[in-house]
Scaffold this active site. Structure first.
Site, PDB file in Angstrom:
ATOM      1  N   GLY A 129       0.822  -1.211   0.000  1.00 15.62           N
ATOM      2  CA  GLY A 129       0.000   0.000   0.000  1.00 15.62           C
ATOM      3  C   GLY A 129       0.850   1.251   0.000  1.00 15.62           C
ATOM      4  O   GLY A 129       1.082   1.855   1.054  1.00 15.62           O
ATOM      5  N   TYR A 130       1.342   1.639  -1.165  1.00 16.93           N
ATOM      6  CA  TYR A 130       2.156   2.856  -1.293  1.00 16.93           C
ATOM      7  C   TYR A 130       1.358   3.935  -2.049  1.00 16.93           C
ATOM      8  O   TYR A 130       1.071   4.988  -1.514  1.00 16.93           O
ATOM      9  CB  TYR A 130       3.450   2.557  -2.063  1.00 16.93           C
ATOM     10  CG  TYR A 130       4.597   2.007  -1.239  1.00 16.93           C
ATOM     11  CD1 TYR A 130       4.383   1.327  -0.051  1.00 16.93           C
ATOM     12  CD2 TYR A 130       5.914   2.158  -1.668  1.00 16.93           C
ATOM     13  CE1 TYR A 130       5.444   0.812   0.685  1.00 16.93           C
ATOM     14  CE2 TYR A 130       6.987   1.657  -0.932  1.00 16.93           C
ATOM     15  CZ  TYR A 130       6.743   0.984   0.234  1.00 16.93           C
ATOM     16  OH  TYR A 130       7.804   0.483   0.941  1.00 16.93           O
ATOM     17  N   GLU A 246      17.088  -8.363  -4.952  1.00 17.89           N
ATOM     18  CA  GLU A 246      17.468  -8.615  -6.339  1.00 17.89           C
ATOM     19  C   GLU A 246      16.476  -7.905  -7.258  1.00 17.89           C
ATOM     20  O   GLU A 246      15.300  -8.207  -7.278  1.00 17.89           O
ATOM     21  CB  GLU A 246      17.453 -10.125  -6.585  1.00 17.89           C
ATOM     22  CG  GLU A 246      18.091 -10.545  -7.901  1.00 17.89           C
ATOM     23  CD  GLU A 246      17.179 -10.354  -9.106  1.00 17.89           C
ATOM     24  OE1 GLU A 246      17.507  -9.503  -9.964  1.00 17.89           O
ATOM     25  OE2 GLU A 246      16.133 -11.025  -9.179  1.00 17.89           O
ATOM     26  N   THR A 376       7.669   5.108 -13.363  1.00 18.56           N
ATOM     27  CA  THR A 376       7.403   5.218 -14.802  1.00 18.56           C
ATOM     28  C   THR A 376       8.707   5.378 -15.599  1.00 18.56           C
ATOM     29  O   THR A 376       9.753   5.723 -15.041  1.00 18.56           O
ATOM     30  CB  THR A 376       6.505   6.440 -15.108  1.00 18.56           C
ATOM     31  OG1 THR A 376       7.247   7.621 -14.777  1.00 18.56           O
ATOM     32  CG2 THR A 376       5.206   6.414 -14.314  1.00 18.56           C
ATOM     33  N   GLU A 378       9.427   7.755 -17.516  1.00 19.69           N
ATOM     34  CA  GLU A 378       9.917   9.142 -17.414  1.00 19.69           C
ATOM     35  C   GLU A 378      10.764   9.312 -16.156  1.00 19.69           C
ATOM     36  O   GLU A 378      11.822   9.958 -16.171  1.00 19.69           O
ATOM     37  CB  GLU A 378       8.743  10.141 -17.383  1.00 19.69           C
ATOM     38  CG  GLU A 378       7.994  10.293 -18.692  1.00 19.69           C
ATOM     39  CD  GLU A 378       7.050   9.124 -18.988  1.00 19.69           C
ATOM     40  OE1 GLU A 378       6.727   8.357 -18.065  1.00 19.69           O
ATOM     41  OE2 GLU A 378       6.646   8.970 -20.159  1.00 19.69           O
TER      42      GLU A 378
END
Ligand SMILES: Cc1cc2nc3c(=O)[nH]c(=O)nc-3n(C[C@H](O)[C@H](O)[C@H](O)COP(=O)(O)OP(=O)(O)OC[C@H]3O[C@@H](n4cnc5c(N)ncnc54)[C@H](O)[C@@H]3O)c2cc1C
Length: 394
Positions: A129-130, A246, A376, A378
């Site tokens: 939950g971020y 990892e 993302t 970007e």
């Protein structure tokens, strides 16, 4: 530079390959990313994870005392590479790769005893939950609040894009515990059972018609203060340590290679518009180009793994690998749909007409999320520009 694996690592690879050959039927789709999969695929994944756990392979990178195998980073890289190539279900990464290592670093003895065995045995599943409706790339602006009330925190707010919230038993989450502090300094890291009263979720259906992620709502959700990991208001640093596992991207490299190998085989045997696909110049060139790109991607992933294996923390190198491989997956999917023509547009739900199990029609839609999830493209390019090339921040 030595690109080879040690004889011991090669033997390990052969052992995994044999196990996967026996355990993973190749004529079904098990859900490459582990999310958004059908109930049947989810249940297959759960059984498969328990088999991995029985061999101490579910959390090979954990210390033996917690149910792991003390394995090195390159062994994890090999394992993940083989699993993705074999289209095996990927274990619950939220528990095994994210929360577990964080609890080992920051958890109390009681938290370790309570949570690590359930993750190592694949009995308990987790979600992350971020993200919130107003906070994704700029995560530190998150607004879900937790207010101390006696021995509890009371949580109110909303999370979004939460993968597996509808199936997970627990959520690890970032909450704001000091609204007055500078944004990175008022955040805490909490563990919340998804069965707590006031916790609810609503499905978000992706464009491939799959239910993988959710909106999650918190209305006076009470969580005991013992569920705080690390110190109050220092959760940002706990949350950032989640990245300390990892994360080479080798799974994506192997999945793309597998799709390409299947596509080459298909092109050899199929025809389009009356001509053999294998003789079609455009298809041949495209396939050759993508095979080269997938080899580049594999070495970018090995590079990140080898930095970690030296005990160093990869920086912009992970962004290079993540950005490149998630975009490559989209190019491979696009090539598949184009080369296959109409059959390439048929999804797995129509097995009568689907070719190559409908992989490419599905991948064409599902791989879109890969350039958004986990930062993302970007944002990856910003990191490469600033930390890799030393360009100024804009
Ligand atoms: C398949 C999938 C699974 C996910 N699973 C989870 C999960 O389990 N748990 C969870 O917490 N989250 C999850 N997410 C959410 C994901 O972490 C966020 O979507 C991602 O961080 C982007 O945030 P956002 O959607 O709020 O977009 P925004 O941050 O609002 O970005 C919108 C657009 O603006 C661009 N942009 C933003 N900031 C900048 C900048 N500084 N410079 C240049 N461009 C910028 C972005 O690149 C993007 O194109 C998942 C997402 C996907 C697609």
């Amino acid at each position: 530079m030595d690109y080879s694996f040690t004889p011991k690592q090669e033997a390990f690879r052969a052992e995994i390959r044999e196990f996967l050959r026996a355990e993973v039927p190749q004529d079904e789709d098990h859900g490459e990313e582990g999310f958004g999969v059908s109930e049947q695929a989810w249940q297959f994944g759960r059984r498969f994870q328990k088999k991995l756990a029985a061999k101490n392979w579910l959390v090979p990178h954990w210390p033996k005392q917690y149910g792991g195998n003390d394995m090195g980073i390159m062994e994890q890289v090999i394992m993940r590479e083989e699993m993705s190539y074999a289209r095996a279900p990927i274990p619950d990464i939220f528990g095994t790769n994210m929360l577990g290592p964080v609890l080992m670093l920051y958890g109390t003895e009681e938290q370790k005893r309570q949570h690590l065995p359930g993750i190592a045995s694949a009995e308990v599943t987790w979600c992350q939950g971020y993200s919130e409706p107003g906070s994704g790339s700029d995560l530190a602006s998150l607004q879900t609040k937790a207010v101390r009330d006696g021995d509890d925190y009371v949580i109110n707010g909303q999370k979004i894009w939460t993968s597996n919230a509808h199936r997970a038993d627990w959520m690890f989450m970032l909450v704001r515990t000091d609204p007055e502090a500078p944004k990175h300094k008022g955040i805490s890291f909490l563990l919340t059972p998804t069965s707590t009263p006031g916790f609810s979720h609503r499905p978000l259906i992706n464009m491939a018609d799959q239910h993988g992620f959710n909106e999650v709502f918190f209305e006076d959700v009470r969580v005991p203060v013992q569920n705080l990991v690390g110190e109050e208001n220092r959760g940002w640093y706990v949350g950032a340590a989640l990245l300390d596992f990892e994360r080479s991207g080798i799974g994506q490299a192997a999945a793309s290679r597998r799709n390409l190998d299947d596509l080459v085989e298909y092109a050899r045997q199929s025809s389009k518009n009356g001509g053999s696909n294998g003789r079609n110049e455009t298809a041949r060139n495209k396939l050759a180009e993508l095979i080269i790109e997938s080899e580049v991607g594999r070495f970018l992933a090995y590079r990140v793994g080898s930095i970690q294996a030296r005990g160093e923390v990869p920086n912009y190198e992970s962004s290079v690998s993540k950005g490149y491989l998630s975009e490559l997956a989209q190019r491979v999917a696009r090539a598949g749909v184009n080369i296959m023509g109409l059959p390439g547009q048929v999804r797995p739900e129509s097995p009568r007409w689907a070719k190559l199990r409908g992989t490419f029609a599905l991948a064409y839609m599902v791989t879109l999320g890969g350039t958004i999830a986990g930062g993302t493209s970007e944002i990856q390019r910003n990191i490469i520009a600033q930390r890799g090339l030393g360009l100024s921040r804009i």
